[in-house]
Design a protein around this motif. Structure first.
Motif, PDB file in Angstrom:
ATOM      1  N   VAL A 154       0.823  -1.208   0.000  1.00 35.39           N
ATOM      2  CA  VAL A 154       0.000   0.000   0.000  1.00 35.39           C
ATOM      3  C   VAL A 154       0.856   1.257   0.000  1.00 35.39           C
ATOM      4  N   LEU A 155       2.075   1.154   0.516  1.00 30.57           N
ATOM      5  CA  LEU A 155       2.937   2.329   0.608  1.00 30.57           C
ATOM      6  C   LEU A 155       3.492   2.755  -0.746  1.00 30.57           C
ATOM      7  N   ILE A 156       3.505   1.861  -1.721  1.00 33.10           N
ATOM      8  CA  ILE A 156       3.994   2.250  -3.048  1.00 33.10           C
ATOM      9  C   ILE A 156       3.090   3.332  -3.635  1.00 33.10           C
ATOM     10  N   GLY A 157       1.785   3.068  -3.608  1.00 29.93           N
ATOM     11  CA  GLY A 157       0.838   4.052  -4.135  1.00 29.93           C
ATOM     12  C   GLY A 157       0.876   5.353  -3.369  1.00 29.93           C
ATOM     13  N   PHE A 158       0.925   5.260  -2.034  1.00 31.33           N
ATOM     14  CA  PHE A 158       1.002   6.477  -1.224  1.00 31.33           C
ATOM     15  C   PHE A 158       2.265   7.268  -1.547  1.00 31.33           C
ATOM     16  N   GLY A 159       3.392   6.565  -1.692  1.00 33.18           N
ATOM     17  CA  GLY A 159       4.655   7.248  -1.955  1.00 33.18           C
ATOM     18  C   GLY A 159       4.661   7.970  -3.288  1.00 33.18           C
ATOM     19  N   VAL A 160       4.189   7.312  -4.328  1.00 34.54           N
ATOM     20  CA  VAL A 160       4.143   7.941  -5.653  1.00 34.54           C
ATOM     21  C   VAL A 160       3.195   9.136  -5.631  1.00 34.54           C
ATOM     22  N   PHE A 161       2.047   8.974  -4.974  1.00 36.37           N
ATOM     23  CA  PHE A 161       1.090  10.079  -4.871  1.00 36.37           C
ATOM     24  C   PHE A 161       1.711  11.263  -4.132  1.00 36.37           C
ATOM     25  N   MET A 162       2.457  10.971  -3.050  1.00 33.71           N
ATOM     26  CA  MET A 162       3.142  12.040  -2.306  1.00 33.71           C
ATOM     27  C   MET A 162       4.106  12.813  -3.201  1.00 33.71           C
ATOM     28  N   ALA A 163       4.907  12.069  -3.979  1.00 31.01           N
ATOM     29  CA  ALA A 163       5.919  12.707  -4.817  1.00 31.01           C
ATOM     30  C   ALA A 163       5.285  13.705  -5.783  1.00 31.01           C
ATOM     31  N   LEU A 164       4.142  13.339  -6.366  1.00 31.19           N
ATOM     32  CA  LEU A 164       3.452  14.225  -7.306  1.00 31.19           C
ATOM     33  C   LEU A 164       2.670  15.317  -6.598  1.00 31.19           C
ATOM     34  N   TYR A 165       2.018  14.954  -5.500  1.00 30.91           N
ATOM     35  CA  TYR A 165       1.191  15.886  -4.732  1.00 30.91           C
ATOM     36  C   TYR A 165       2.026  17.085  -4.267  1.00 30.91           C
ATOM     37  N   GLY A 166       3.199  16.790  -3.677  1.00 29.23           N
ATOM     38  CA  GLY A 166       4.049  17.868  -3.178  1.00 29.23           C
ATOM     39  C   GLY A 166       4.531  18.783  -4.276  1.00 29.23           C
ATOM     40  N   VAL A 167       4.880  18.201  -5.416  1.00 31.98           N
ATOM     41  CA  VAL A 167       5.376  18.997  -6.546  1.00 31.98           C
ATOM     42  C   VAL A 167       4.288  19.931  -7.075  1.00 31.98           C
ATOM     43  N   ILE A 168       3.092  19.418  -7.227  1.00 33.01           N
ATOM     44  CA  ILE A 168       1.990  20.225  -7.779  1.00 33.01           C
ATOM     45  C   ILE A 168       1.673  21.401  -6.862  1.00 33.01           C
ATOM     46  N   PHE A 169       1.556  21.138  -5.562  1.00 32.73           N
ATOM     47  CA  PHE A 169       1.247  22.224  -4.638  1.00 32.73           C
ATOM     48  C   PHE A 169       2.403  23.213  -4.532  1.00 32.73           C
ATOM     49  N   ALA A 170       3.638  22.723  -4.648  1.00 33.30           N
ATOM     50  CA  ALA A 170       4.789  23.633  -4.590  1.00 33.30           C
ATOM     51  C   ALA A 170       4.748  24.639  -5.732  1.00 33.30           C
ATOM     52  N   ILE A 199       9.297  18.734   0.938  1.00 34.14           N
ATOM     53  CA  ILE A 199       9.549  17.681   1.928  1.00 34.14           C
ATOM     54  C   ILE A 199       8.553  16.555   1.691  1.00 34.14           C
ATOM     55  N   VAL A 200       7.278  16.920   1.521  1.00 35.18           N
ATOM     56  CA  VAL A 200       6.248  15.918   1.245  1.00 35.18           C
ATOM     57  C   VAL A 200       6.619  15.120  -0.006  1.00 35.18           C
ATOM     58  N   SER A 201       7.015  15.821  -1.054  1.00 35.64           N
ATOM     59  CA  SER A 201       7.340  15.153  -2.319  1.00 35.64           C
ATOM     60  C   SER A 201       8.533  14.218  -2.179  1.00 35.64           C
ATOM     61  N   GLN A 202       9.604  14.700  -1.555  1.00 38.00           N
ATOM     62  CA  GLN A 202      10.813  13.884  -1.453  1.00 38.00           C
ATOM     63  C   GLN A 202      10.631  12.698  -0.516  1.00 38.00           C
ATOM     64  N   VAL A 203       9.885  12.878   0.553  1.00 39.95           N
ATOM     65  CA  VAL A 203       9.596  11.747   1.439  1.00 39.95           C
ATOM     66  C   VAL A 203       8.772  10.703   0.683  1.00 39.95           C
ATOM     67  N   GLY A 204       8.018  11.139  -0.321  1.00 40.33           N
ATOM     68  CA  GLY A 204       7.261  10.198  -1.138  1.00 40.33           C
ATOM     69  C   GLY A 204       8.157   9.147  -1.788  1.00 40.33           C
ATOM     70  N   TYR A 205       9.346   9.557  -2.260  1.00 46.13           N
ATOM     71  CA  TYR A 205      10.288   8.584  -2.829  1.00 46.13           C
ATOM     72  C   TYR A 205      10.666   7.535  -1.779  1.00 46.13           C
ATOM     73  N   MET A 206      10.914   8.002  -0.564  1.00 49.63           N
ATOM     74  CA  MET A 206      11.317   7.088   0.514  1.00 49.63           C
ATOM     75  C   MET A 206      10.189   6.120   0.860  1.00 49.63           C
ATOM     76  N   ILE A 207       8.960   6.639   0.935  1.00 47.26           N
ATOM     77  CA  ILE A 207       7.809   5.786   1.258  1.00 47.26           C
ATOM     78  C   ILE A 207       7.584   4.753   0.162  1.00 47.26           C
ATOM     79  N   ALA A 208       7.735   5.169  -1.083  1.00 47.13           N
ATOM     80  CA  ALA A 208       7.574   4.222  -2.200  1.00 47.13           C
ATOM     81  C   ALA A 208       8.621   3.113  -2.116  1.00 47.13           C
ATOM     82  N   GLY A 209       9.856   3.487  -1.789  1.00 52.14           N
ATOM     83  CA  GLY A 209      10.911   2.493  -1.652  1.00 52.14           C
ATOM     84  C   GLY A 209      10.613   1.495  -0.546  1.00 52.14           C
ATOM     85  N   ILE A 210      10.074   1.990   0.570  1.00 52.43           N
ATOM     86  CA  ILE A 210       9.700   1.099   1.676  1.00 52.43           C
ATOM     87  C   ILE A 210       8.626   0.129   1.220  1.00 52.43           C
ATOM     88  N   GLY A 211       7.665   0.621   0.450  1.00 51.79           N
ATOM     89  CA  GLY A 211       6.597  -0.238  -0.046  1.00 51.79           C
ATOM     90  C   GLY A 211       7.110  -1.316  -0.980  1.00 51.79           C
TER      91      GLY A 211
END
Length: 595
Positions: free
Chosen positions: A247-263, A277-289
């Motif tokens: 489940v963390l793969i989807g959350f991580g990828v979404f974070m990476a894009l979400y943070g970039v768009i709002f930035a 920070i939100v976007s870059q942590v998304g890469y880490m969360i995706a990796g964990i997933g």
């Protein structure tokens, strides 16, 4: 004696005790002391041995206060470097309370990092929440106080969820030792509660708004510490507890894009960086997933690189705010004329976060993307690469262009104090050296590394994406002009929800209470008078006095409610802090005997 010395040299103990003793020093002595303690932390890391320490039996529960392995030591090194850089950056301030809060914040992060059991982790988790909140409150401005209050409430909620999950997890497994949560528990209440608590601190959308709401309101120096510890501590515990959770793969990828768009929508320079920070942590969360050794190495190495380059970016933006008092891009511009060192050091951080070859982000982020491709996550790979383009567009092009170049704002600030430039210079050196010599970083990772970032195909691919992004920026420049607007994020829901709750308490509920009291007063008196006519001996004067007294007392409940609204949080916070320190004191005294 040796055991006591080893215990006293634990990083968490050094920082927590050191922070509490810091007010005993004044002036330059305090500044020197604030540098010596992080240096001692770095020394203590060089003396650490792998293994578990402070094993105790507490109320029939086996606990391990400290556990050291390659993963915790890896994060320990970057936390210690960040602590040193942050304190150098803060040397010019004279606010002792802010320094103490920073030390308690860093110490509690180390307590989580080396926790061998869930309860030690929980103690560190809660101290982190309260100590970091002070770095927001310390500006003493109304927006900061409100943002700090919201920040604290979110993290207290997360702490409650974590505590509940830990108790249920212990009841299910019979163990409170911190480690991977068995896949058989997936979908269970304990599994879910702990995961949500970790996701709150990792700022996973829609649980992310506390970060972008509060970090821009923190003090200039406090924001540097905040950017380093809370989210990366969450990444660490998720690597420990949830490796391979799909489940963390989807959350991580979404974070990476979400943070970039709002930035891209942001005008506030620190809020823009907070979204990244939100976007870059998304890469880490995706990796964990993804959960492979390559992916977990990628998440760990990217956390290491991120702490340093994000700290550098926050230091650069903080230097501008410190010297100009401005933080909106629409108010800035032309600063390159008088702040060339700040511009150059900031751009090193920008190249690092964008993943330029020969900078730290290139050798860490690419490992996560390669892990996604190697595990056949084609969509995730494509979207993570797309997020890299957006990162360069906002932090490497938009923010520096409008903050340092662009139109001339007429501002002519000097360079910030020398200690701020030195701290930025140290962080910049790490950003470059890690990019040039990735083998040093890779050799520290928890798993053996078989990855070569500097292949012709990878360099060409990365430069192609970055140059295309640069071209797009030039062509679309007139559409990217920052606007003095406010971006609405998920915090809208709890802000509106809280306002609706207070309206409900102050209006309908209070009015209903008033009507009930008035109606009750009349009904009771009329009933008692009728009863007294039927030969019941009732002193109506006494009854009137009693009922009116009750009514007056009840009518004061509205004022009491308002007093509780303003006081309950501070009293709760104080009680929690005192309670946590008492727990630590007892825990340390018991644990020291076991060392």
């Amino acid at each position: 004696m040796t055991e006591w010395f080893s215990f006293a040299m634990m990083p968490a103990v050094l920082l927590l005790v050191g922070g509490l003793l810091l007010p005993l020093f004044k002036g330059n002595s305090q500044k020197s002391y604030s540098i010596i303690i992080p240096l001692l932390v770095i020394f203590s890391l060089t003396q650490m041995e792998m293994g578990s320490f402070g094993e105790i039996n507490f109320a029939g529960i086996s606990l391990v206060m400290f556990k050291v392995d390659k993963l915790s030591l890896f994060f320990g090194w970057v936390f210690a470097i960040a602590a040193l850089i942050g304190n150098i950056y803060s040397l010019h301030i004279s606010h002792t309370g802010e320094r103490v809060a920073a030390f308690l914040y860093m110490g509690s992060a180390f307590l989580v990092l080396f926790a061998g059991d869930w309860f030690t982790l929980l103690v560190g988790w809660e101290i982190m929440a309260f100590a970091s909140a002070y770095l927001i409150f310390a500006t003493r401005k109304d927006p900061a106080v409100k943002a700090g209050f919201r920040y604290l409430m979110v993290h207290v909620t997360g702490g409650v969820l974590l505590f509940a999950g830990i108790v249920l997890h212990g009841l299910e497994t019979g163990s409170y030792l911190f480690g991977p949560i068995d896949g058989a528990q997936q979908g269970g209440i304990a599994y879910t509660l702990i995961l949500i608590a970790f996701m709150i601190n990792a700022a996973v959308p829609p649980l992310n708004a506390w970060l972008t709401d509060a970090y821009p309101e923190a003090t200039v120096t406090g924001a540097v510490f905040l950017s380093a510890f809370t989210t990366k501590t969450a990444v660490y515990v998720m690597i420990r507890a949830y490796p391979g959770a799909d489940v963390l793969i989807g959350f991580g990828v979404f974070m990476a894009l979400y943070g970039v768009i709002f930035a891209m929508l942001e005008n506030d320079c620190r809020r823009l960086l907070s979204y990244h920070i939100v976007s870059q942590v998304g890469y880490m969360i995706a990796g964990i997933g993804i959960g492979t050794e390559m992916a977990l190495n990628g998440s760990s190495s990217h956390a290491f690189a991120h702490i340093l380059y994000k700290g550098l970016l926050f230091m650069g933006a903080g230097a501008v705010i410190h010297m100009t008092g401005k933080r909106k891009l629409t108010e800035l511009g032309g600063l390159y004329r008088t702040m060339p060192w700040t511009v150059a050091l900031y751009m090193i951080g920008a190249f690092a976060i964008a993943g330029f070859p020969f900078f730290s982000g290139f050798v860490s982020k690419s490992m996560v993307i390669a892990a996604a491709a190697g595990d056949h996550h084609a969509t995730a790979t494509l979207l993570l690469m797309l997020a890299s383009s957006g990162t360069f567009l906002s932090t490497g092009l938009k923010l520096p262009y409008y903050m340092f170049f662009g139109k001339d704002s007429g501002l002519r600030p000097k360079e910030p104090p020398i200690n701020m430039l030195v701290a930025m210079g140290i962080a910049a050196c790490f950003c470059i050296s890690i990019g040039l010599f990735p083998g040093v970083l890779y050799n520290m990772l928890p798993y053996a590394v078989e990855f070569e970032p500097y292949t012709g195909a990878h360099i060409t691919e990365s430069l192609g994406i970055l140059m295309f992004t640069l071209l797009a920026f030039v062509l679309l420049l007139k559409y990217l002009n920052p606007k003095n607007t406010i971006s609405i994020d998920t915090d809208w829901f709890y802000r509106r929800g809280a306002a609706a709750f207070m309206w409900l308490a102050n209006k309908p509920v209070a009015q209903w209470e008033q009507r009930v009291i008035t109606l009750g007063d009349g009904v009771i008196l009329n009933t008692l008078h009728r009863l007294s006519k039927h030969s019941l001996i009732v002193d109506t004067h006494v009854v009137d006095g009693a009922v009116n007294g009750v009514a007056k007392t009840a009518m004061k409940s509205g004022n009491l409610l308002r007093r509780l609204q303003t006081g309950i949080v501070s009293h709760y916070a104080l009680a929690m802090v005192i309670g946590l320190f008492l727990v630590i004191a007892v825990y340390v005294l018991i644990g020291s005997e076991a060392l």
